[in-house]
Design a protein around this motif. Structure first.
Motif: not given
Length: 223
Positions: A154-158, A53-58, A116-120, A180-182
């Motif tokens: 589509l971008l998804a994140a988790s 969380p908090g790595t600016a994925k959205s 964009f679908l977060d916590e898919i 990976m988004v570190l």
């Protein structure tokens, strides 16, 4: 003829380079993730962003949407209580009165160019099963009608990957690009970030630099 093609290629390369720089402004150590995600979108491929969380994925997703001229954009934060109505649209009351089960999909995922679908993976099976067909075949079964959807990427994140033996392998396979988004690694970038104003979701992209409205075809227009 060969020189003209080389000039066009160089022009497109410069244009994309300027575009990536514009949508990456103020986002430290995210340029490569943004560049690869944008390339995937141009190719009509889906991208999965994995990171804490908090790595600016959205924010990455919103910035990529800014690269195009006013796309129909849909974004949703999944959770285990999410319902299909929140993603695919509410059931039409007027249609129910005529014994038809039809969803009103305007402003929802079936009418989006970019989503964009977060916590898919936290979503319900009812949503995930419908997503499988939508992002793979680009169709949505609305009542008795199978509709083509305009979705191009589509971008998804988790912060987690799908659990094994949960029936999510097929959906996960649809995300060809996985990144990976570190957290920010360099101290100077971190200090600059915390001392700056919050990054805006809207990147300042000149109109002549933004890509055509999801025609997914680059031109040699000079920037």
């Amino acid at each position: 003829m060969k020189n003209n093609k080389l000039t066009d290629t160089n022009s497109i390369k410069r244009r994309i380079g300027h575009l990536i720089k514009a949508i990456s402004a103020g986002m430290y150590e995210r340029e490569e993730v943004i560049a690869v995600s944008l390339l995937a979108a141009l190719c009509g491929q889906n991208t999965f962003l994995y990171g804490p969380p908090g790595t600016a994925k959205s924010l990455i997703s919103r910035r990529i949407a800014c690269a195009f001229q006013k796309p129909a954009y849909f974004e949703y934060l999944m959770n285990r209580f999410s319902t299909p109505e929140e993603v695919f649209g509410p059931v039409s009351i007027s249609a129910l009165k005529e014994d038809r089960y039809v969803r009103t999909t305007d402003s929802y995922l079936p009418k989006a160019d970019f989503a964009f679908l977060d916590e898919i993976w936290k979503s319900s099976p009812a949503i995930l099963n419908t997503l499988l067909t939508l992002i793979n075949e680009r169709t949505f079964k609305n009542g008795e009608t199978i509709e083509s959807v305009p979705l191009k990427a589509l971008l998804a994140a988790s912060n987690e990957t799908p659990e094994i033996n949960q029936g999510l392998e097929a959906l996960y396979d649809r995300f060809i690009v996985r990144q990976m988004v570190l957290p920010i690694a360099e101290r100077r970038h971190f200090e600059t970030l915390i001392n700056s104003e919050p990054s805006s979701s809207d990147a300042k992209v000149p109109e002549n630099m933004a890509l055509c409205r999801f025609q997914w075809k680059l031109t040699s227009q000079q920037t």
